[in-house]
Design an enzyme around this catalytic site. Sequence first.
Site, PDB file in Angstrom:
ATOM      1  N   CYS A 117       0.832  -1.199   0.000  1.00 51.35           N
ATOM      2  CA  CYS A 117       0.000   0.000   0.000  1.00 51.35           C
ATOM      3  C   CYS A 117       0.874   1.259   0.000  1.00 51.35           C
ATOM      4  O   CYS A 117       0.632   2.196  -0.772  1.00 51.35           O
ATOM      5  CB  CYS A 117      -0.932  -0.004   1.207  1.00 51.35           C
ATOM      6  SG  CYS A 117      -2.206   1.282   1.158  1.00 51.35           S
ATOM      7  N   CYS A 118       1.902   1.280   0.833  1.00 47.60           N
ATOM      8  CA  CYS A 118       2.812   2.416   0.866  1.00 47.60           C
ATOM      9  C   CYS A 118       3.531   2.587  -0.465  1.00 47.60           C
ATOM     10  O   CYS A 118       3.740   3.710  -0.930  1.00 47.60           O
ATOM     11  CB  CYS A 118       3.839   2.246   1.982  1.00 47.60           C
ATOM     12  SG  CYS A 118       3.205   2.488   3.648  1.00 47.60           S
ATOM     13  N   CYS A 200      -1.035   8.133   7.644  1.00 42.41           N
ATOM     14  CA  CYS A 200      -2.388   7.883   7.134  1.00 42.41           C
ATOM     15  C   CYS A 200      -3.292   7.441   8.285  1.00 42.41           C
ATOM     16  O   CYS A 200      -2.849   6.741   9.203  1.00 42.41           O
ATOM     17  CB  CYS A 200      -2.349   6.817   6.053  1.00 42.41           C
ATOM     18  SG  CYS A 200      -1.437   7.317   4.568  1.00 42.41           S
ATOM     19  N   CYS A 203      -3.518   3.770   9.543  1.00 40.41           N
ATOM     20  CA  CYS A 203      -2.275   3.156  10.022  1.00 40.41           C
ATOM     21  C   CYS A 203      -1.633   3.919  11.169  1.00 40.41           C
ATOM     22  O   CYS A 203      -0.479   3.670  11.514  1.00 40.41           O
ATOM     23  CB  CYS A 203      -1.277   3.045   8.868  1.00 40.41           C
ATOM     24  SG  CYS A 203      -1.872   2.080   7.465  1.00 40.41           S
ATOM     25  N   CYS A 226       7.448   4.090   6.033  1.00 40.45           N
ATOM     26  CA  CYS A 226       6.638   3.852   4.840  1.00 40.45           C
ATOM     27  C   CYS A 226       7.517   3.438   3.665  1.00 40.45           C
ATOM     28  O   CYS A 226       7.030   2.885   2.680  1.00 40.45           O
ATOM     29  CB  CYS A 226       5.828   5.092   4.479  1.00 40.45           C
ATOM     30  SG  CYS A 226       6.828   6.518   4.017  1.00 40.45           S
TER      31      CYS A 226
END
Length: 244
Positions: A117-118, A200, A203, A226
Amino acid sequence: MAGTSSLDLEAQSRALEGRAPDEILGWAAEHFAPHIVFTTGFGVEGCVLIDLIARARLPITVLTLDTGVFFPETYALWRQLEERYSMEIRAVLPKQTLDEQAATHGPALWERDPDLCCRLRKIEPLAEAMAGRKAWVSAIRRDQTSDRGQANVLEHDKRFGIIKVNPLLSWTESDVWTFARANDVPFNPLHERGYPSIGCAPCTTPVQPGEDPRAGRWRGRTKTECGLHERARLPIVPRHKEDS
């Protein structure tokens, strides 16, 4: 300074070590503008650098990697900073919207594979934004993580093939807050609600007294970065080379 040898870069970094952040920023702007950017996630360190860049009217482009899942308070701060300093903070967006990412990888990818995702929402977009740039300003400090503790004021970032400038490297958390409050720098109200490090929303959790300041990032995992500031990684090759 493109093509500068690593030895020259190390020597210049040593010369800038211990200098005030505004001096380091001024040096970087003089040597790299207009091909220099600052990326911020709107932590208090980033807000301090925005203040310094704006007050000195430095020709440094300010970007943010808008993942689409910032806290509402972060989006509000973004607009507040733009208004306060009469500047544009440009959004760098991922290739896919959140809905498109969910269709490709499944919903809530950050819960199942936060590294991917990062990469999709931060690292790859930044790599594309760096195309054609010579230098990248960051807001990291040595006392934040063990990995960041090895950083230099100037260094060649192997991930993005660019010179990285770290003006706040030698500052402590106390130094940052002293400057922010003395100069009335806007900052995220979440910092006063138990969030010393803000990423985010899915997270990031509050940090309890006595915990590491970054304990709230990816809680329950060994992940602490990240990927933007990790040093021992392979280069990221952007999918497209447009200058953003």
